[in-house]
Motif scaffolding. Structure first.
Motif, PDB file in Angstrom:
ATOM      1  N   GLU A  18      20.455 -16.877 -53.944  1.00 38.18           N
ATOM      2  CA  GLU A  18      20.957 -18.044 -53.568  1.00 38.18           C
ATOM      3  C   GLU A  18      19.980 -18.725 -52.343  1.00 38.18           C
ATOM      4  O   GLU A  18      19.659 -19.663 -52.181  1.00 38.18           O
ATOM      5  CB  GLU A  18      22.478 -18.275 -52.800  1.00 38.18           C
ATOM      6  CG  GLU A  18      23.430 -17.836 -53.749  1.00 38.18           C
ATOM      7  CD  GLU A  18      24.999 -17.876 -53.185  1.00 38.18           C
ATOM      8  OE1 GLU A  18      25.036 -18.347 -52.096  1.00 38.18           O
ATOM      9  OE2 GLU A  18      25.740 -17.420 -54.061  1.00 38.18           O
ATOM     10  N   SER A  19      19.675 -17.772 -51.402  1.00 41.97           N
ATOM     11  CA  SER A  19      18.712 -18.215 -50.414  1.00 41.97           C
ATOM     12  C   SER A  19      18.174 -17.045 -49.579  1.00 41.97           C
ATOM     13  O   SER A  19      18.850 -15.890 -49.378  1.00 41.97           O
ATOM     14  CB  SER A  19      19.358 -19.077 -49.217  1.00 41.97           C
ATOM     15  OG  SER A  19      18.850 -19.400 -48.318  1.00 41.97           O
ATOM     16  N   ILE A  20      16.980 -17.218 -49.403  1.00 40.32           N
ATOM     17  CA  ILE A  20      16.405 -15.876 -48.424  1.00 40.32           C
ATOM     18  C   ILE A  20      15.799 -16.651 -47.212  1.00 40.32           C
ATOM     19  O   ILE A  20      14.852 -17.778 -47.051  1.00 40.32           O
ATOM     20  CB  ILE A  20      15.042 -15.429 -49.318  1.00 40.32           C
ATOM     21  CG1 ILE A  20      15.612 -14.618 -50.650  1.00 40.32           C
ATOM     22  CG2 ILE A  20      14.500 -14.203 -48.411  1.00 40.32           C
ATOM     23  CD1 ILE A  20      14.701 -14.185 -51.498  1.00 40.32           C
ATOM     24  N   TYR A  21      16.153 -16.060 -46.160  1.00 41.37           N
ATOM     25  CA  TYR A  21      15.554 -16.739 -44.856  1.00 41.37           C
ATOM     26  C   TYR A  21      14.503 -15.796 -44.425  1.00 41.37           C
ATOM     27  O   TYR A  21      14.601 -14.728 -44.240  1.00 41.37           O
ATOM     28  CB  TYR A  21      16.848 -16.519 -43.902  1.00 41.37           C
ATOM     29  CG  TYR A  21      16.511 -17.325 -42.395  1.00 41.37           C
ATOM     30  CD1 TYR A  21      16.730 -18.485 -42.228  1.00 41.37           C
ATOM     31  CD2 TYR A  21      15.999 -16.464 -41.233  1.00 41.37           C
ATOM     32  CE1 TYR A  21      16.593 -19.215 -40.755  1.00 41.37           C
ATOM     33  CE2 TYR A  21      15.762 -16.913 -40.047  1.00 41.37           C
ATOM     34  CZ  TYR A  21      16.120 -18.407 -39.819  1.00 41.37           C
ATOM     35  OH  TYR A  21      15.727 -18.631 -38.701  1.00 41.37           O
ATOM     36  N   ILE A  22      13.522 -16.477 -44.318  1.00 39.32           N
ATOM     37  CA  ILE A  22      12.253 -15.659 -43.550  1.00 39.32           C
ATOM     38  C   ILE A  22      11.835 -16.066 -42.107  1.00 39.32           C
ATOM     39  O   ILE A  22      11.724 -17.249 -41.781  1.00 39.32           O
ATOM     40  CB  ILE A  22      11.035 -15.964 -44.609  1.00 39.32           C
ATOM     41  CG1 ILE A  22      11.528 -15.432 -45.965  1.00 39.32           C
ATOM     42  CG2 ILE A  22       9.746 -15.159 -44.052  1.00 39.32           C
ATOM     43  CD1 ILE A  22      10.403 -16.058 -46.872  1.00 39.32           C
ATOM     44  N   CYS A  23      11.872 -15.076 -41.214  1.00 40.86           N
ATOM     45  CA  CYS A  23      11.427 -15.513 -40.082  1.00 40.86           C
ATOM     46  C   CYS A  23      10.357 -14.283 -39.579  1.00 40.86           C
ATOM     47  O   CYS A  23      10.209 -13.349 -40.326  1.00 40.86           O
ATOM     48  CB  CYS A  23      12.487 -15.501 -38.824  1.00 40.86           C
ATOM     49  SG  CYS A  23      13.526 -13.756 -38.940  1.00 40.86           S
ATOM     50  N   VAL A  24       9.835 -14.579 -38.566  1.00 41.12           N
ATOM     51  CA  VAL A  24       8.647 -13.820 -38.136  1.00 41.12           C
ATOM     52  C   VAL A  24       8.724 -13.305 -36.628  1.00 41.12           C
ATOM     53  O   VAL A  24       8.952 -14.188 -35.904  1.00 41.12           O
ATOM     54  CB  VAL A  24       7.288 -14.144 -38.207  1.00 41.12           C
ATOM     55  CG1 VAL A  24       7.145 -15.661 -37.433  1.00 41.12           C
ATOM     56  CG2 VAL A  24       6.338 -13.348 -37.976  1.00 41.12           C
ATOM     57  N   MET A  25       8.444 -12.281 -36.173  1.00 42.54           N
ATOM     58  CA  MET A  25       8.580 -11.990 -34.725  1.00 42.54           C
ATOM     59  C   MET A  25       7.068 -11.272 -34.481  1.00 42.54           C
ATOM     60  O   MET A  25       6.701 -10.455 -34.991  1.00 42.54           O
ATOM     61  CB  MET A  25       9.797 -10.997 -34.515  1.00 42.54           C
ATOM     62  CG  MET A  25       9.852 -10.513 -33.095  1.00 42.54           C
ATOM     63  SD  MET A  25      11.200  -9.284 -32.734  1.00 42.54           S
ATOM     64  CE  MET A  25      12.460 -10.533 -32.726  1.00 42.54           C
ATOM     65  N   PHE A  26       6.604 -11.759 -33.493  1.00 44.44           N
ATOM     66  CA  PHE A  26       5.349 -11.156 -32.991  1.00 44.44           C
ATOM     67  C   PHE A  26       5.729 -10.045 -31.713  1.00 44.44           C
ATOM     68  O   PHE A  26       5.888 -10.227 -30.749  1.00 44.44           O
ATOM     69  CB  PHE A  26       4.378 -12.200 -32.486  1.00 44.44           C
ATOM     70  CG  PHE A  26       4.123 -13.353 -33.424  1.00 44.44           C
ATOM     71  CD1 PHE A  26       3.261 -13.356 -34.350  1.00 44.44           C
ATOM     72  CD2 PHE A  26       4.983 -14.490 -33.653  1.00 44.44           C
ATOM     73  CE1 PHE A  26       2.792 -14.050 -35.255  1.00 44.44           C
ATOM     74  CE2 PHE A  26       4.853 -15.544 -34.305  1.00 44.44           C
ATOM     75  CZ  PHE A  26       3.770 -15.158 -35.467  1.00 44.44           C
ATOM     76  N   ILE A  27       5.162  -8.707 -32.056  1.00 43.82           N
ATOM     77  CA  ILE A  27       5.315  -7.905 -30.974  1.00 43.82           C
ATOM     78  C   ILE A  27       3.926  -7.154 -30.865  1.00 43.82           C
ATOM     79  O   ILE A  27       3.030  -7.469 -31.418  1.00 43.82           O
ATOM     80  CB  ILE A  27       6.370  -6.902 -31.601  1.00 43.82           C
ATOM     81  CG1 ILE A  27       5.652  -6.219 -33.098  1.00 43.82           C
ATOM     82  CG2 ILE A  27       7.619  -7.306 -31.725  1.00 43.82           C
ATOM     83  CD1 ILE A  27       6.575  -4.930 -33.596  1.00 43.82           C
ATOM     84  N   LYS A  28       3.800  -6.169 -29.555  1.00 49.11           N
ATOM     85  CA  LYS A  28       2.553  -5.730 -29.300  1.00 49.11           C
ATOM     86  C   LYS A  28       2.307  -4.636 -30.176  1.00 49.11           C
ATOM     87  O   LYS A  28       3.080  -4.223 -31.067  1.00 49.11           O
ATOM     88  CB  LYS A  28       2.776  -5.120 -27.987  1.00 49.11           C
ATOM     89  CG  LYS A  28       2.989  -6.021 -26.883  1.00 49.11           C
ATOM     90  CD  LYS A  28       2.797  -5.418 -25.680  1.00 49.11           C
ATOM     91  CE  LYS A  28       4.092  -4.583 -25.231  1.00 49.11           C
ATOM     92  NZ  LYS A  28       4.487  -3.894 -23.788  1.00 49.11           N
ATOM     93  N   LYS A  29       0.851  -4.324 -30.468  1.00 52.29           N
ATOM     94  CA  LYS A  29       0.608  -3.465 -31.492  1.00 52.29           C
ATOM     95  C   LYS A  29       1.216  -1.918 -31.281  1.00 52.29           C
ATOM     96  O   LYS A  29       1.673  -1.293 -32.306  1.00 52.29           O
ATOM     97  CB  LYS A  29      -1.075  -3.316 -31.496  1.00 52.29           C
ATOM     98  CG  LYS A  29      -1.578  -2.243 -32.407  1.00 52.29           C
ATOM     99  CD  LYS A  29      -3.209  -2.051 -32.251  1.00 52.29           C
ATOM    100  CE  LYS A  29      -3.564  -1.073 -33.517  1.00 52.29           C
ATOM    101  NZ  LYS A  29      -2.973   0.082 -33.377  1.00 52.29           N
ATOM    102  N   GLU A  30       1.072  -1.615 -29.910  1.00 46.91           N
ATOM    103  CA  GLU A  30       1.750  -0.374 -29.501  1.00 46.91           C
ATOM    104  C   GLU A  30       3.125  -0.106 -29.975  1.00 46.91           C
ATOM    105  O   GLU A  30       3.774   0.974 -30.608  1.00 46.91           O
ATOM    106  CB  GLU A  30       1.501   0.156 -28.170  1.00 46.91           C
ATOM    107  CG  GLU A  30       2.123  -0.805 -27.269  1.00 46.91           C
ATOM    108  CD  GLU A  30       0.995  -1.834 -26.887  1.00 46.91           C
ATOM    109  OE1 GLU A  30       1.069  -2.436 -25.461  1.00 46.91           O
ATOM    110  OE2 GLU A  30       0.107  -2.257 -27.633  1.00 46.91           O
ATOM    111  N   ASP A  31       4.116  -1.169 -29.790  1.00 52.70           N
ATOM    112  CA  ASP A  31       5.454  -1.378 -30.162  1.00 52.70           C
ATOM    113  C   ASP A  31       5.545  -1.237 -31.950  1.00 52.70           C
ATOM    114  O   ASP A  31       6.250  -0.355 -32.476  1.00 52.70           O
ATOM    115  CB  ASP A  31       6.123  -2.559 -29.848  1.00 52.70           C
ATOM    116  CG  ASP A  31       6.158  -2.638 -28.370  1.00 52.70           C
ATOM    117  OD1 ASP A  31       6.090  -1.559 -27.582  1.00 52.70           O
ATOM    118  OD2 ASP A  31       6.322  -3.758 -27.912  1.00 52.70           O
ATOM    119  N   ARG A  32       4.750  -2.078 -32.607  1.00 47.91           N
ATOM    120  CA  ARG A  32       4.872  -1.907 -34.085  1.00 47.91           C
ATOM    121  C   ARG A  32       4.428  -0.532 -34.658  1.00 47.91           C
ATOM    122  O   ARG A  32       5.010   0.122 -35.526  1.00 47.91           O
ATOM    123  CB  ARG A  32       3.719  -2.721 -34.579  1.00 47.91           C
ATOM    124  CG  ARG A  32       3.790  -2.965 -36.145  1.00 47.91           C
ATOM    125  CD  ARG A  32       2.386  -3.599 -36.663  1.00 47.91           C
ATOM    126  NE  ARG A  32       1.233  -2.660 -36.184  1.00 47.91           N
ATOM    127  CZ  ARG A  32      -0.205  -3.128 -36.367  1.00 47.91           C
ATOM    128  NH1 ARG A  32      -0.296  -4.653 -36.585  1.00 47.91           N
ATOM    129  NH2 ARG A  32      -0.995  -2.381 -35.994  1.00 47.91           N
TER     130      ARG A  32
END
Length: 213
Positions: free
Chosen positions: A54-68
């Motif tokens: 029915e629906s796909i909600y796409i969002c983005v979060m920008f984090i620090k490389k070391e956290d990723r």
């Protein structure tokens, strides 16, 4: 048993019944939990579940490389030791009432996404990760809305537009993103100061009793 249908019935009114996390915008490697496999790695191009949604909600979060990198290490550990983790069936009901329990390496889909955000940085959540519902992913403090798509075919049609939107968001908010990722918010800093003042008061009170006795 279709966990998504059960979640939708229990949540009554929530627009979304499943949540996943990915480290790239192709969504060909998404991580989550479901009732059959526990920890799972999904691919929007290969799983037919993503056709006719029915629906796909796409969002983005920008984090620090070391956290990723820390998040990836945790996911690698889950991947290598799937036998040590499972779906938190008891929390499927408790999540609706807000009375969830924390069991090491057991999640429902949304609490897993919440845990990963909290694992990256506790500031990223507005409530305890164990009480995060799929709908709450749409209002995470630092999650930027990117797009809504109907299903896999719609995603493929809009993929270039989604990539460009992510770049636009980052360029527009990169100073705020950097400031957020590298500094304590003023409210958190004030809260920490207030706690320290309270500790000082308790210590002074204890010292006064010792001195007067």
């Amino acid at each position: 048993m279709n966990i998504n249908k059960i979640l939708k019935t229990l949540s009554r009114g929530d627009n979304y019944s499943h949540s996943l996390i990915s480290f790239d915008d192709t969504l060909t490697c998404m991580y989550s939990y479901d009732g059959k496999e526990g920890f799972m790695i999904d691919n929007i191009q290969e799983n037919d579940m993503w056709l006719g949604t029915e629906s796909i909600y796409i969002c983005v979060m920008f984090i620090k490389k070391e956290d990723r990198d820390r998040m990836k290490v945790f996911i690698d550990d889950l991947t290598e030791h799937k036998e040590d983790t499972s779906y938190a069936f008891s929390n499927l009901i408790r999540m609706i009432t807000g009375n969830t329990t924390k069991v090491d390496k057991r999640f429902v889909c949304s609490s897993f996404v919440g845990y990963m955000m909290s694992y990256s940085d506790p500031k990223n959540l507005h409530r305890d990760y164990s009480n995060i519902r799929p709908e709450d992913v749409t209002i995470l403090p630092r999650a930027f809305y990117v797009a809504n798509v109907r299903d896999r075919n719609d995603f493929n049609t809009k993929h270039l537009e989604i990539q460009n939107k992510v770049k636009v968001i980052y360029n527009e908010y990169k100073d705020e993103i950097s400031d957020y990722n590298n500094h304590l918010p003023k409210l958190m800093l004030q809260d920490r100061c207030d706690k320290l003042k309270t500790v000082d008061k308790i210590l002074n009170w204890a010292l006064s009793i010792i001195t007067n006795s």
